[in-house]
Write a protein that holds these residues in place. Structure first.
Motif, short mmCIF file in Angstrom:
data_model
loop_
_atom_site.label_atom_id
_atom_site.label_comp_id
_atom_site.label_asym_id
_atom_site.label_seq_id
_atom_site.Cartn_x
_atom_site.Cartn_y
_atom_site.Cartn_z
N ARG A 190 8.17 4.00 -4.85
CA ARG A 190 8.25 3.01 -3.76
C ARG A 190 7.21 1.91 -3.96
O ARG A 190 7.48 0.73 -3.67
CB ARG A 190 8.06 3.69 -2.40
CG ARG A 190 8.23 2.71 -1.23
CD ARG A 190 8.20 3.40 0.11
NE ARG A 190 6.91 4.02 0.36
CZ ARG A 190 6.66 4.80 1.42
NH1 ARG A 190 7.60 5.03 2.32
NH2 ARG A 190 5.47 5.32 1.59
N GLU B 120 11.92 2.31 14.20
CA GLU B 120 11.01 3.36 13.71
C GLU B 120 9.73 3.32 14.52
O GLU B 120 9.58 2.48 15.40
CB GLU B 120 10.72 3.15 12.22
CG GLU B 120 10.04 1.83 11.93
CD GLU B 120 9.80 1.58 10.44
OE1 GLU B 120 9.65 2.55 9.69
OE2 GLU B 120 9.73 0.39 10.06
N ILE C 267 8.96 8.24 2.55
CA ILE C 267 9.08 9.28 1.52
C ILE C 267 9.30 10.63 2.20
O ILE C 267 10.11 11.45 1.75
CB ILE C 267 7.82 9.30 0.62
CG1 ILE C 267 7.62 7.93 -0.05
CG2 ILE C 267 7.89 10.43 -0.39
CD1 ILE C 267 8.81 7.40 -0.81
N THR C 268 8.61 10.84 3.32
CA THR C 268 8.82 12.07 4.08
C THR C 268 10.27 12.14 4.54
O THR C 268 10.89 13.20 4.53
CB THR C 268 7.87 12.09 5.29
OG1 THR C 268 6.61 11.61 4.88
CG2 THR C 268 7.72 13.49 5.86
N TYR D 133 0.83 -1.20 0.00
CA TYR D 133 0.00 0.00 0.00
C TYR D 133 0.86 1.25 0.00
O TYR D 133 2.07 1.19 0.20
CB TYR D 133 -0.95 -0.01 1.20
CG TYR D 133 -0.30 0.33 2.53
CD1 TYR D 133 0.53 -0.59 3.18
CD2 TYR D 133 -0.49 1.56 3.14
CE1 TYR D 133 1.13 -0.28 4.39
CE2 TYR D 133 0.10 1.88 4.35
CZ TYR D 133 0.91 0.95 4.98
OH TYR D 133 1.51 1.27 6.17
N ALA E 272 3.76 10.66 5.93
CA ALA E 272 3.16 11.51 4.90
C ALA E 272 2.12 12.49 5.47
O ALA E 272 1.98 13.59 4.96
CB ALA E 272 2.53 10.64 3.82
N1 PDD Z 1 2.81 4.93 7.34
N2 PDD Z 1 7.43 3.67 8.90
C1 PDD Z 1 6.27 2.98 8.91
C2 PDD Z 1 6.21 1.66 9.59
C3 PDD Z 1 5.14 3.52 8.28
O1 PDD Z 1 3.98 2.83 8.27
C4 PDD Z 1 5.21 4.79 7.65
C5 PDD Z 1 4.05 5.42 6.96
C6 PDD Z 1 6.45 5.47 7.68
C7 PDD Z 1 6.64 6.81 7.02
O2 PDD Z 1 6.59 6.69 5.62
P1 PDD Z 1 6.15 7.92 4.71
O3 PDD Z 1 7.01 9.07 5.08
O4 PDD Z 1 6.43 7.44 3.32
O5 PDD Z 1 4.71 8.17 4.99
C8 PDD Z 1 7.53 4.87 8.30
C9 PDD Z 1 1.61 5.37 6.69
C10 PDD Z 1 1.38 6.84 6.76
C11 PDD Z 1 0.44 4.54 7.22
O6 PDD Z 1 0.63 3.36 7.40
O7 PDD Z 1 -0.65 5.08 7.43
#
Ligand code: PDD
Length: 287
Positions: free
Chosen positions: A52, A182, A210-211, A33, A247
């Motif tokens: 990604r 994380e 991505i953030t 997803y 994000a």
């Molecule tokens: N989650 N690490 C994990 C385990 C995550 O699920 C997410 C994002 C991130 C940050 O990734 P990004 O910067 O690409 O959003 C790091 C999303 C927002 C979610 O599961 O709702």
């Protein structure tokens, strides 16, 4: 206004959106997803999110459900139909529907695609940025391929629930060596005692947010020095600042972890400065 979802080729009212009981996402978490932010009517960092997605799909050997151009069209349509100006879209691809069997179905089984979008409350986000949030730490009990953005999120959901029950908003995973990996749905950053911005290297132990990637561009432009290295729970608790990113939560300051105050107990200035410049630098495309 009724919400609209895209489900396998059709735009349907959210309340009537259905997938089959033998969708492999449902039975095996056999899918991936993306969550991507929409801000002021612009989609943020779409190229990186779709890159990604391609990587996650190829790591699991799931075919792309459609071309990138077509997928972008569907995303835009879902965001438009839901009148989202500030919020997010959610996109999920699973290996498709097949009689339950652990091994992959035949190549004729098409991947299943769902896209939804929703508005978020900018006031709630602003309040978190102003006050900061609380976090807890929990042992990282996930599989060792969390770099793939798979829908298999049970440990993450359990960790977030535990955080909620303990009066916190995020759970931060700690690996067997006592090092931070994380958050349950975020990447974790600290400003260390030397003033460096530190985050864990994007190996298989974390999702390469991505953030996180865009934040590194922002930090570089602002002259904030980054160190990609592992750091322990103890170092995090003693850090000048801690913040988390995803994000839809750009640089949420963390002011308390496991009941211990971080820094002076108030949101730090680095998180605020980076957040202030994030959207200038991130890619933005019109809906
Ligand atoms: N989650 N690490 C994990 C385990 C995550 O699920 C997410 C994002 C991130 C940050 O990734 P990004 O910067 O690409 O959003 C790091 C999303 C927002 C979610 O599961 O709702």
């Amino acid at each position: 206004m009724p919400r609209i979802a895209y489900v396998n080729g059709r735009y349907v009212p959210h309340t009537e959106a259905r997938v089959h009981i033998e969708d492999r996402g449902y039975q095996f978490a056999d899918g991936v997803y993306e969550v991507c932010e929409v801000r002021h009517g612009l989609i943020v960092d779409l190229t990186r999110h779709l890159d990604r997605l391609d990587r996650s799909l190829s790591e699991l050997r799931i075919a792309a459900p459609m071309s990138r151009k077509a997928l972008t069209g569907v995303i835009r349509e879902v965001v438009r139909r839901n009148h989202v100006r500030n919020g997010l879209f959610y996109l999920q691809v699973t290996r498709g529907v097949a009689r339950r069997d652990h091994v992959f179905p035949s190549a004729s089984v098409k991947p299943a695609l769902v896209v939804t979008a929703k508005s978020t409350d900018p006031k709630g986000i602003a309040a978190k940025n102003e006050k900061g949030i609380k976090a807890i730490t929990v042992p990282d009990n996930r599989w060792d391929r969390v770099d793939i953005k798979s829908v298999g999120l049970l440990p993450n959901a359990l960790a977030r629930q535990q955080a909620k029950e303990e009066g916190a908003q995020e759970a931060i995973f700690i690996d067997v060596d006592g090092m931070v990996t994380e958050g349950a749905a975020t990447n974790v950053w600290i400003i260390d005692r030397d003033g460096f911005l530190v985050t864990r290297p994007a190996d298989h132990g974390i999702l390469k947010g991505i953030t996180r990637t865009t934040l590194m561009d922002v930090a570089e432009k602002l002259g904030v020095e980054i160190r990609e290295r592992r750091f322990s729970r103890a170092e995090m608790l003693a850090a000048r600042e801690v913040f988390i990113t995803a994000a839809t939560s750009i640089c949420f300051p963390v002011v308390e972890i496991d009941g211990q105050v971080i820094g002076n107990g108030h949101p730090g200035e680095t998180a605020e400065r980076i957040r202030g410049h994030f959207f200038e630098i991130a890619e933005k495309i019109a809906i």
